[in-house]
Design an enzyme around this catalytic site. Sequence first.
Site, PDB file in Angstrom:
ATOM      1  N   GLU A  10      -2.427  11.004  -4.727  1.00 13.09           N
ATOM      2  CA  GLU A  10      -1.902  11.428  -6.027  1.00 13.09           C
ATOM      3  C   GLU A  10      -3.024  11.645  -7.038  1.00 13.09           C
ATOM      4  OE1 GLU A  10       2.696  10.111  -6.474  1.00 13.09           O
ATOM      5  OE2 GLU A  10       1.219   8.730  -7.350  1.00 13.09           O
ATOM      6  N   ASP A 137       4.564  -7.613  -5.495  1.00 10.54           N
ATOM      7  CA  ASP A 137       3.487  -7.416  -4.530  1.00 10.54           C
ATOM      8  C   ASP A 137       3.022  -8.706  -3.872  1.00 10.54           C
ATOM      9  OD1 ASP A 137       3.625  -4.777  -5.168  1.00 10.54           O
ATOM     10  OD2 ASP A 137       1.791  -4.718  -6.363  1.00 10.54           O
ATOM     11  N   GLN A 154       9.542   0.700  -5.968  1.00  7.63           N
ATOM     12  CA  GLN A 154      10.828   0.860  -5.297  1.00  7.63           C
ATOM     13  C   GLN A 154      11.324  -0.453  -4.686  1.00  7.63           C
ATOM     14  OE1 GLN A 154      12.305   3.158  -1.311  1.00  7.63           O
ATOM     15  NE2 GLN A 154      10.302   3.696  -2.041  1.00  7.63           N
TER      16      GLN A 154
END
Length: 312
Positions: A10, A137, A154
């Site tokens: 990205e 995480d 997500q």
Amino acid sequence: MVGSGFTGLEMAAELRDRLRAVAAPHGAADEVRVVLLERDTAIGPGLGAGPRPVIAEALDRLGVETVLGATVAAVTEDTVRLTDGTRIPARLVVWTAGMRAHPLTEQIPAARDRLGRLAVDAYLRVDGVPQVYAAGDTAAATAEPGRVVMQSCQHAIPLCRHAGHNAAADLLGAPQTVFAPAPYVTCMDLGGAGAVFTTGWERTVALAGAEAKTLKRNITERWIYPPVHDAPELMRQADPGYVNGGSERADRDALVASRTANQRYSQPCWGPARSRISSSLEREFFRIGLRLPRCAAYGPPVRRAVRPYAMR
């Protein structure tokens, strides 16, 4: 750019045009190079083969150079040196070669995976230390049989919903909820080349280009942000059984209206707990002509459960 995982790809896709725009007033736009280094023999090794042709085409279109089989030996003020002796001039080096959980997890006497994430049970209690809950995480939670959650929003958002609920329920002696995320998807921004949206752990491409870009912008600009100035709504959305009831229809016509209605989402039938999926995600599958799988029996009812819909 070191590393061609999700973040590296990205960033690489965005940087070239942005840096050229910054350099243009100084007459240096043509001097801008973006070089993507990957130690593997293919770009995006962790993303699988599904979206790779779309990503490769996008990088080529954007003018991003890729160097495969490259391992960085040293980074100096103006150079990146590879282990084979190659030197690449660089004014900026962005390191995206992997993620790890926060070192705080090392203070908990429990098993951790290779990313430093704590092993947890279905209620997100740390294995062997049940009075501690892990989320985001730091948790190596099961997304579905044989699959562990990814370090992404997500999964982080529902992880936090469930961990917060279960910790409070634990204190109050109330029922806890089993962690059950929505079916796995990805949506990668590809800068001026649009985006690519995939479904399932096989990452089957469902949308690409401008259509996927519309979806990506909805996700990053609207849907992932909590209503921080509305306490009652914030608490409502913190409920593990929450289903987004807001309207995300503004860009409906911008996505593919002509997708084949019979195209199926390639995931097995989910159990009762996994029938609680985000309505915003369900709308997106509807908009691109995909159907979410459903079991014949849902089991015990859950709050705001999403009912099956018919393709129009």
